[in-house]
Write a protein that holds these residues in place. Structure first.
Motif, PDB file in Angstrom:
ATOM      1  N   GLN A   1       3.678 -10.942  25.019  1.00  0.00           N
ATOM      2  CA  GLN A   1       2.347 -10.426  25.329  1.00  0.00           C
ATOM      3  C   GLN A   1       1.941 -10.790  26.765  1.00  0.00           C
ATOM      4  O   GLN A   1       1.378  -9.974  27.487  1.00  0.00           O
ATOM      5  CB  GLN A   1       1.305 -10.987  24.357  1.00  0.00           C
ATOM      6  N   ALA A   2       2.225 -12.024  27.156  1.00  0.00           N
ATOM      7  CA  ALA A   2       1.852 -12.490  28.486  1.00  0.00           C
ATOM      8  C   ALA A   2       2.592 -11.698  29.561  1.00  0.00           C
ATOM      9  O   ALA A   2       1.995 -11.281  30.560  1.00  0.00           O
ATOM     10  CB  ALA A   2       2.144 -13.978  28.617  1.00  0.00           C
ATOM     11  N   ARG A   3       3.909 -11.491  29.372  1.00  0.00           N
ATOM     12  CA  ARG A   3       4.691 -10.717  30.352  1.00  0.00           C
ATOM     13  C   ARG A   3       4.186  -9.282  30.447  1.00  0.00           C
ATOM     14  O   ARG A   3       4.029  -8.717  31.532  1.00  0.00           O
ATOM     15  CB  ARG A   3       6.177 -10.731  29.978  1.00  0.00           C
ATOM     16  N   THR A   4       3.900  -8.675  29.300  1.00  0.00           N
ATOM     17  CA  THR A   4       3.440  -7.288  29.281  1.00  0.00           C
ATOM     18  C   THR A   4       2.073  -7.149  29.952  1.00  0.00           C
ATOM     19  O   THR A   4       1.853  -6.242  30.758  1.00  0.00           O
ATOM     20  CB  THR A   4       3.370  -6.762  27.831  1.00  0.00           C
ATOM     21  N   ALA A   5       1.159  -8.052  29.644  1.00  0.00           N
ATOM     22  CA  ALA A   5      -0.179  -7.991  30.240  1.00  0.00           C
ATOM     23  C   ALA A   5      -0.105  -8.218  31.745  1.00  0.00           C
ATOM     24  O   ALA A   5      -0.756  -7.511  32.521  1.00  0.00           O
ATOM     25  CB  ALA A   5      -1.090  -9.026  29.587  1.00  0.00           C
ATOM     26  N   ALA A   6       0.685  -9.186  32.186  1.00  0.00           N
ATOM     27  CA  ALA A   6       0.815  -9.459  33.611  1.00  0.00           C
ATOM     28  C   ALA A   6       1.447  -8.283  34.334  1.00  0.00           C
ATOM     29  O   ALA A   6       1.019  -7.904  35.429  1.00  0.00           O
ATOM     30  CB  ALA A   6       1.649 -10.730  33.825  1.00  0.00           C
ATOM     31  N   SER A   7       2.443  -7.690  33.708  1.00  0.00           N
ATOM     32  CA  SER A   7       3.101  -6.538  34.315  1.00  0.00           C
ATOM     33  C   SER A   7       2.151  -5.351  34.427  1.00  0.00           C
ATOM     34  O   SER A   7       2.094  -4.669  35.456  1.00  0.00           O
ATOM     35  CB  SER A   7       4.329  -6.156  33.477  1.00  0.00           C
ATOM     36  N   ALA A   8       1.381  -5.096  33.380  1.00  0.00           N
ATOM     37  CA  ALA A   8       0.432  -3.975  33.396  1.00  0.00           C
ATOM     38  C   ALA A   8      -0.648  -4.188  34.443  1.00  0.00           C
ATOM     39  O   ALA A   8      -1.014  -3.265  35.180  1.00  0.00           O
ATOM     40  CB  ALA A   8      -0.195  -3.804  32.018  1.00  0.00           C
ATOM     41  N   LEU A   9      -1.154  -5.403  34.550  1.00  0.00           N
ATOM     42  CA  LEU A   9      -2.194  -5.694  35.542  1.00  0.00           C
ATOM     43  C   LEU A   9      -1.640  -5.584  36.960  1.00  0.00           C
ATOM     44  O   LEU A   9      -2.296  -5.045  37.847  1.00  0.00           O
ATOM     45  CB  LEU A   9      -2.776  -7.087  35.295  1.00  0.00           C
ATOM     46  N   ALA A  10      -0.442  -6.070  37.177  1.00  0.00           N
ATOM     47  CA  ALA A  10       0.172  -5.968  38.506  1.00  0.00           C
ATOM     48  C   ALA A  10       0.385  -4.510  38.888  1.00  0.00           C
ATOM     49  O   ALA A  10       0.145  -4.116  40.034  1.00  0.00           O
ATOM     50  CB  ALA A  10       1.498  -6.724  38.524  1.00  0.00           C
ATOM     51  N   GLU A  11       0.819  -3.702  37.934  1.00  0.00           N
ATOM     52  CA  GLU A  11       1.031  -2.284  38.206  1.00  0.00           C
ATOM     53  C   GLU A  11      -0.286  -1.587  38.546  1.00  0.00           C
ATOM     54  O   GLU A  11      -0.354  -0.779  39.472  1.00  0.00           O
ATOM     55  CB  GLU A  11       1.664  -1.611  36.985  1.00  0.00           C
ATOM     56  N   ALA A  12      -1.333  -1.937  37.831  1.00  0.00           N
ATOM     57  CA  ALA A  12      -2.644  -1.325  38.098  1.00  0.00           C
ATOM     58  C   ALA A  12      -3.173  -1.743  39.465  1.00  0.00           C
ATOM     59  O   ALA A  12      -3.769  -0.939  40.188  1.00  0.00           O
ATOM     60  CB  ALA A  12      -3.633  -1.726  37.012  1.00  0.00           C
ATOM     61  N   MET A  13      -2.952  -2.993  39.832  1.00  0.00           N
ATOM     62  CA  MET A  13      -3.495  -3.482  41.103  1.00  0.00           C
ATOM     63  C   MET A  13      -2.691  -2.995  42.305  1.00  0.00           C
ATOM     64  O   MET A  13      -3.260  -2.778  43.364  1.00  0.00           O
ATOM     65  CB  MET A  13      -3.565  -5.010  41.095  1.00  0.00           C
ATOM     66  N   THR A  14      -1.393  -2.825  42.151  1.00  0.00           N
ATOM     67  CA  THR A  14      -0.597  -2.367  43.290  1.00  0.00           C
ATOM     68  C   THR A  14      -0.677  -0.860  43.447  1.00  0.00           C
ATOM     69  O   THR A  14      -0.479  -0.344  44.530  1.00  0.00           O
ATOM     70  CB  THR A  14       0.874  -2.792  43.157  1.00  0.00           C
ATOM     71  N   GLY A  15      -0.998  -0.146  42.374  1.00  0.00           N
ATOM     72  CA  GLY A  15      -1.127   1.300  42.464  1.00  0.00           C
ATOM     73  C   GLY A  15      -2.413   1.726  43.145  1.00  0.00           C
ATOM     74  O   GLY A  15      -2.499   2.781  43.753  1.00  0.00           O
ATOM     75  N   ALA A  16      -3.440   0.886  43.064  1.00  0.00           N
ATOM     76  CA  ALA A  16      -4.733   1.216  43.665  1.00  0.00           C
ATOM     77  C   ALA A  16      -4.856   0.510  45.007  1.00  0.00           C
ATOM     78  O   ALA A  16      -4.552  -0.666  45.127  1.00  0.00           O
ATOM     79  CB  ALA A  16      -5.857   0.767  42.740  1.00  0.00           C
ATOM     80  N   GLU A  17      -5.271   1.247  46.003  1.00  0.00           N
ATOM     81  CA  GLU A  17      -5.461   0.655  47.316  1.00  0.00           C
ATOM     82  C   GLU A  17      -6.923   0.278  47.488  1.00  0.00           C
ATOM     83  O   GLU A  17      -7.814   1.045  47.135  1.00  0.00           O
ATOM     84  CB  GLU A  17      -5.038   1.641  48.405  1.00  0.00           C
ATOM     85  N   LEU A  18      -7.162  -0.896  48.040  1.00  0.00           N
ATOM     86  CA  LEU A  18      -8.512  -1.369  48.250  1.00  0.00           C
ATOM     87  C   LEU A  18      -8.952  -1.066  49.679  1.00  0.00           C
ATOM     88  O   LEU A  18      -8.157  -1.141  50.607  1.00  0.00           O
ATOM     89  CB  LEU A  18      -8.582  -2.876  47.992  1.00  0.00           C
ATOM     90  N   PRO A  19     -10.214  -0.721  49.861  1.00  0.00           N
ATOM     91  CA  PRO A  19     -10.686  -0.400  51.213  1.00  0.00           C
ATOM     92  C   PRO A  19     -10.829  -1.655  52.071  1.00  0.00           C
ATOM     93  O   PRO A  19     -11.141  -2.733  51.568  1.00  0.00           O
ATOM     94  CB  PRO A  19     -12.043   0.244  50.964  1.00  0.00           C
ATOM     95  N   THR A  20     -10.609  -1.485  53.372  1.00  0.00           N
ATOM     96  CA  THR A  20     -10.815  -2.565  54.323  1.00  0.00           C
ATOM     97  C   THR A  20     -12.234  -2.472  54.860  1.00  0.00           C
ATOM     98  O   THR A  20     -12.963  -1.522  54.588  1.00  0.00           O
ATOM     99  CB  THR A  20      -9.820  -2.470  55.486  1.00  0.00           C
ATOM    100  N   LYS A  21     -12.629  -3.462  55.661  1.00  0.00           N
ATOM    101  CA  LYS A  21     -13.966  -3.436  56.258  1.00  0.00           C
ATOM    102  C   LYS A  21     -14.127  -2.216  57.157  1.00  0.00           C
ATOM    103  O   LYS A  21     -15.193  -1.607  57.189  1.00  0.00           O
ATOM    104  CB  LYS A  21     -14.221  -4.712  57.057  1.00  0.00           C
ATOM    105  N   SER A  22     -13.089  -1.848  57.879  1.00  0.00           N
ATOM    106  CA  SER A  22     -13.200  -0.677  58.757  1.00  0.00           C
ATOM    107  C   SER A  22     -13.336   0.605  57.934  1.00  0.00           C
ATOM    108  O   SER A  22     -14.057   1.522  58.322  1.00  0.00           O
ATOM    109  CB  SER A  22     -12.007  -0.594  59.707  1.00  0.00           C
ATOM    110  N   ASP A  23     -12.656   0.673  56.773  1.00  0.00           N
ATOM    111  CA  ASP A  23     -12.819   1.830  55.888  1.00  0.00           C
ATOM    112  C   ASP A  23     -14.263   1.932  55.408  1.00  0.00           C
ATOM    113  O   ASP A  23     -14.853   3.009  55.389  1.00  0.00           O
ATOM    114  CB  ASP A  23     -11.901   1.726  54.668  1.00  0.00           C
TER     115      ASP A  23
END
Length: 91
Positions: A24-46
């Motif tokens: 469960q821990a590996r699956t949850a960590a993997s899913a969260l990492a995939e969600a966070m790396t797939g989405a790009e966060l805006p910078t201050k200049s953005d």
């Protein structure tokens, strides 16, 4: 836009310490990492660029609202003045 570096092993270990099974821990960590790396966060200049565009849009909307208000109010005020003049003349 930037992405956040993410330590999946550390998260999986913390989840296991909190009562998750290792799978469960590996699956949850993997899913969260995939969600966070797939989405790009805006910078201050953005965010600054977006703020400037929104400021321009808001200023334009306010100017449009003012012109619409004047377009309605001037004829109404002239009509009111004419009505008052006619009523005074009748008295």
């Amino acid at each position: 836009m930037t992405t956040i570096p993410f330590d999946t092993l550390k998260l999986a270990e913390r989840l296991q310490a909190g009562g998750f099974t290792p799978e469960q821990a590996r699956t949850a960590a993997s899913a969260l990492a995939e969600a966070m790396t797939g989405a790009e966060l805006p910078t201050k200049s953005d965010l600054s660029a977006m703020e400037a565009r929104l400021d321009g849009r808001i200023a334009t909307s306010i100017a449009d609202a003012k012109s619409d208000l004047l377009r309605w109010m001037v004829p109404l005020l002239l009509g009111q003045a004419a009505l008052i003049a006619a009523l005074v003349k009748l008295l």
